[in-house]
Design a protein around this motif. Structure first.
Motif, PDB file in Angstrom:
ATOM      1  N   ALA A  67       0.867  -1.186   0.000  1.00 46.85           N
ATOM      2  CA  ALA A  67       0.000   0.000   0.000  1.00 46.85           C
ATOM      3  C   ALA A  67       0.895   1.224   0.000  1.00 46.85           C
ATOM      4  O   ALA A  67       1.686   1.417   0.923  1.00 46.85           O
ATOM      5  CB  ALA A  67      -0.913   0.003   1.218  1.00 46.85           C
ATOM      6  N   LEU A  68       0.785   2.039  -1.039  1.00 47.93           N
ATOM      7  CA  LEU A  68       1.579   3.256  -1.154  1.00 47.93           C
ATOM      8  C   LEU A  68       0.797   4.465  -0.667  1.00 47.93           C
ATOM      9  O   LEU A  68      -0.398   4.593  -0.950  1.00 47.93           O
ATOM     10  CB  LEU A  68       1.978   3.505  -2.609  1.00 47.93           C
ATOM     11  N   ASP A  69       1.472   5.330   0.039  1.00 46.03           N
ATOM     12  CA  ASP A  69       0.903   6.617   0.412  1.00 46.03           C
ATOM     13  C   ASP A  69       0.619   7.402  -0.869  1.00 46.03           C
ATOM     14  O   ASP A  69       1.370   7.303  -1.848  1.00 46.03           O
ATOM     15  CB  ASP A  69       1.914   7.364   1.293  1.00 46.03           C
ATOM     16  N   ARG A  70      -0.459   8.150  -0.893  1.00 49.80           N
ATOM     17  CA  ARG A  70      -0.827   8.897  -2.108  1.00 49.80           C
ATOM     18  C   ARG A  70       0.259   9.889  -2.532  1.00 49.80           C
ATOM     19  O   ARG A  70       0.444  10.137  -3.714  1.00 49.80           O
ATOM     20  CB  ARG A  70      -2.146   9.633  -1.896  1.00 49.80           C
ATOM     21  N   ALA A  71       0.992  10.447  -1.566  1.00 47.60           N
ATOM     22  CA  ALA A  71       2.073  11.377  -1.887  1.00 47.60           C
ATOM     23  C   ALA A  71       3.376  10.649  -2.195  1.00 47.60           C
ATOM     24  O   ALA A  71       4.374  11.275  -2.520  1.00 47.60           O
ATOM     25  CB  ALA A  71       2.284  12.362  -0.742  1.00 47.60           C
ATOM     26  N   ARG A  72       3.372   9.334  -2.033  1.00 43.86           N
ATOM     27  CA  ARG A  72       4.529   8.470  -2.311  1.00 43.86           C
ATOM     28  C   ARG A  72       5.722   8.736  -1.386  1.00 43.86           C
ATOM     29  O   ARG A  72       6.861   8.540  -1.763  1.00 43.86           O
ATOM     30  CB  ARG A  72       4.992   8.600  -3.766  1.00 43.86           C
ATOM     31  N   ILE A  73       5.409   9.150  -0.152  1.00 44.10           N
ATOM     32  CA  ILE A  73       6.481   9.380   0.819  1.00 44.10           C
ATOM     33  C   ILE A  73       6.642   8.201   1.771  1.00 44.10           C
ATOM     34  O   ILE A  73       7.543   8.191   2.604  1.00 44.10           O
ATOM     35  CB  ILE A  73       6.252  10.666   1.640  1.00 44.10           C
ATOM     36  N   GLY A  74       5.773   7.209   1.654  1.00 40.65           N
ATOM     37  CA  GLY A  74       5.844   6.050   2.527  1.00 40.65           C
ATOM     38  C   GLY A  74       5.035   4.902   1.955  1.00 40.65           C
ATOM     39  O   GLY A  74       4.292   5.062   0.978  1.00 40.65           O
ATOM     40  N   ALA A  75       5.205   3.733   2.575  1.00 42.96           N
ATOM     41  CA  ALA A  75       4.482   2.545   2.119  1.00 42.96           C
ATOM     42  C   ALA A  75       4.387   1.533   3.245  1.00 42.96           C
ATOM     43  O   ALA A  75       5.206   1.528   4.169  1.00 42.96           O
ATOM     44  CB  ALA A  75       5.196   1.924   0.923  1.00 42.96           C
ATOM     45  N   LEU A  76       3.371   0.704   3.164  1.00 42.05           N
ATOM     46  CA  LEU A  76       3.223  -0.455   4.039  1.00 42.05           C
ATOM     47  C   LEU A  76       3.295  -1.691   3.166  1.00 42.05           C
ATOM     48  O   LEU A  76       2.704  -1.735   2.081  1.00 42.05           O
ATOM     49  CB  LEU A  76       1.872  -0.427   4.763  1.00 42.05           C
ATOM     50  N   LEU A  77       4.036  -2.699   3.645  1.00 41.55           N
ATOM     51  CA  LEU A  77       4.183  -3.944   2.902  1.00 41.55           C
ATOM     52  C   LEU A  77       3.986  -5.111   3.846  1.00 41.55           C
ATOM     53  O   LEU A  77       4.414  -5.068   4.994  1.00 41.55           O
ATOM     54  CB  LEU A  77       5.581  -4.035   2.278  1.00 41.55           C
ATOM     55  N   ARG A  78       3.322  -6.164   3.352  1.00 39.15           N
ATOM     56  CA  ARG A  78       3.094  -7.359   4.157  1.00 39.15           C
ATOM     57  C   ARG A  78       3.679  -8.551   3.412  1.00 39.15           C
ATOM     58  O   ARG A  78       3.506  -8.682   2.203  1.00 39.15           O
ATOM     59  CB  ARG A  78       1.609  -7.571   4.396  1.00 39.15           C
ATOM     60  N   ASN A  79       4.360  -9.434   4.157  1.00 35.20           N
ATOM     61  CA  ASN A  79       4.879 -10.656   3.535  1.00 35.20           C
ATOM     62  C   ASN A  79       3.952 -11.834   3.852  1.00 35.20           C
ATOM     63  O   ASN A  79       2.951 -11.682   4.546  1.00 35.20           O
ATOM     64  CB  ASN A  79       6.327 -10.924   3.956  1.00 35.20           C
ATOM     65  N   ARG A  80       4.294 -13.011   3.351  1.00 33.85           N
ATOM     66  CA  ARG A  80       3.454 -14.209   3.543  1.00 33.85           C
ATOM     67  C   ARG A  80       3.328 -14.606   5.011  1.00 33.85           C
ATOM     68  O   ARG A  80       2.325 -15.182   5.414  1.00 33.85           O
ATOM     69  CB  ARG A  80       4.026 -15.377   2.750  1.00 33.85           C
ATOM     70  N   ALA A  81       4.338 -14.294   5.799  1.00 31.05           N
ATOM     71  CA  ALA A  81       4.314 -14.642   7.226  1.00 31.05           C
ATOM     72  C   ALA A  81       3.443 -13.688   8.044  1.00 31.05           C
ATOM     73  O   ALA A  81       3.269 -13.872   9.242  1.00 31.05           O
ATOM     74  CB  ALA A  81       5.735 -14.657   7.785  1.00 31.05           C
ATOM     75  N   GLY A  82       2.908 -12.642   7.399  1.00 31.86           N
ATOM     76  CA  GLY A  82       2.061 -11.678   8.099  1.00 31.86           C
ATOM     77  C   GLY A  82       2.825 -10.516   8.707  1.00 31.86           C
ATOM     78  O   GLY A  82       2.231  -9.670   9.360  1.00 31.86           O
ATOM     79  N   GLU A  83       4.140 -10.478   8.496  1.00 35.30           N
ATOM     80  CA  GLU A  83       4.917  -9.350   9.003  1.00 35.30           C
ATOM     81  C   GLU A  83       4.613  -8.106   8.173  1.00 35.30           C
ATOM     82  O   GLU A  83       4.406  -8.193   6.958  1.00 35.30           O
ATOM     83  CB  GLU A  83       6.415  -9.638   8.915  1.00 35.30           C
ATOM     84  N   VAL A  84       4.597  -6.955   8.843  1.00 38.87           N
ATOM     85  CA  VAL A  84       4.313  -5.693   8.170  1.00 38.87           C
ATOM     86  C   VAL A  84       5.541  -4.805   8.279  1.00 38.87           C
ATOM     87  O   VAL A  84       6.085  -4.601   9.370  1.00 38.87           O
ATOM     88  CB  VAL A  84       3.085  -4.991   8.781  1.00 38.87           C
ATOM     89  N   MET A  85       5.965  -4.274   7.134  1.00 39.84           N
ATOM     90  CA  MET A  85       7.090  -3.344   7.102  1.00 39.84           C
ATOM     91  C   MET A  85       6.575  -1.953   6.745  1.00 39.84           C
ATOM     92  O   MET A  85       5.754  -1.800   5.844  1.00 39.84           O
ATOM     93  CB  MET A  85       8.141  -3.776   6.077  1.00 39.84           C
ATOM     94  N   LEU A  86       7.089  -0.968   7.461  1.00 36.93           N
ATOM     95  CA  LEU A  86       6.785   0.426   7.193  1.00 36.93           C
ATOM     96  C   LEU A  86       8.012   1.062   6.560  1.00 36.93           C
ATOM     97  O   LEU A  86       9.118   0.959   7.105  1.00 36.93           O
ATOM     98  CB  LEU A  86       6.429   1.147   8.497  1.00 36.93           C
ATOM     99  N   ILE A  87       7.824   1.685   5.413  1.00 40.10           N
ATOM    100  CA  ILE A  87       8.896   2.425   4.753  1.00 40.10           C
ATOM    101  C   ILE A  87       8.487   3.891   4.752  1.00 40.10           C
ATOM    102  O   ILE A  87       7.354   4.222   4.416  1.00 40.10           O
ATOM    103  CB  ILE A  87       9.119   1.940   3.307  1.00 40.10           C
ATOM    104  N   ARG A  88       9.414   4.738   5.144  1.00 35.82           N
ATOM    105  CA  ARG A  88       9.127   6.176   5.157  1.00 35.82           C
ATOM    106  C   ARG A  88      10.319   6.951   4.638  1.00 35.82           C
ATOM    107  O   ARG A  88      11.455   6.492   4.708  1.00 35.82           O
ATOM    108  CB  ARG A  88       8.777   6.653   6.557  1.00 35.82           C
ATOM    109  N   ARG A  89      10.040   8.119   4.122  1.00 37.49           N
ATOM    110  CA  ARG A  89      11.111   9.000   3.667  1.00 37.49           C
ATOM    111  C   ARG A  89      11.854   9.521   4.880  1.00 37.49           C
ATOM    112  O   ARG A  89      11.254   9.890   5.882  1.00 37.49           O
ATOM    113  CB  ARG A  89      10.527  10.140   2.844  1.00 37.49           C
ATOM    114  N   HIS A  90      13.174   9.526   4.759  1.00 37.87           N
ATOM    115  CA  HIS A  90      14.023  10.041   5.836  1.00 37.87           C
ATOM    116  C   HIS A  90      15.098  10.888   5.166  1.00 37.87           C
ATOM    117  O   HIS A  90      16.118  10.379   4.710  1.00 37.87           O
ATOM    118  CB  HIS A  90      14.638   8.880   6.625  1.00 37.87           C
TER     119      HIS A  90
END
Length: 146
Positions: A67-90
């Protein structure tokens, strides 16, 4: 042609020389900043770039949902194991964390605000639109804050 000392003795010459020197210094700093790529408006181009960022941040993290943020400054990603990763601009780069809890998640309509246990990572609000509610609900599976 007058000598350099004679030029400096003229009224306002020292001030003009300082101004020119300052202008040259500012231009040099500008060129260094541009060469280093600092100050760029960095955004995640698409889901494939978000996947590549996740893999670079956590070897073996293979997202099945993005799932991408509409402004494309961050994203959420889920893998098969159910782990969720947050990516953000830094700054001019991206930082990523695997979320261990839903305790730092707050939903407000189409906006999902997330924070982690890492105080250096900070808090980010993602504009996920209709996906925000789905991601907020699914994050409850991450468990209670330890």
């Amino acid at each position: 042609m007058p000598s350099f000392d004679a030029l400096l003795a003229m009224p306002g010459a020292a001030i003009a020389l300082q101004a020119v020197g300052s202008l040259i210094a500012v231009l040099l700093v500008f060129l260094v900043v541009r060469a280093l790529g600092l100050g760029d408006d960095v955004r995640i181009a698409d889901e494939s770039e978000a996947r590549a960022l996740a893999e670079a941040a956590h070897c073996g993290f293979d997202p099945v949902e993005v799932a991408l943020d509409r402004a494309r400054i961050g994203a959420l990603l889920r893998n098969r194991a159910g782990e969720v990763m947050l990516i953000r601009r830094h700054g001019a780069r991206f930082a990523a964390r695997v979320l261990s809890s839903h305790a730092g998640a707050r939903l407000d309509r189409g906006f999902l605000t997330l924070s982690t246990d890492d105080p250096n990572f900070g808090t980010i609000t993602l504009d996920l639109g209709e996906k925000a509610q789905v991601w907020a609900a699914s994050m409850r599976r991450l468990g209670a804050h330890a």
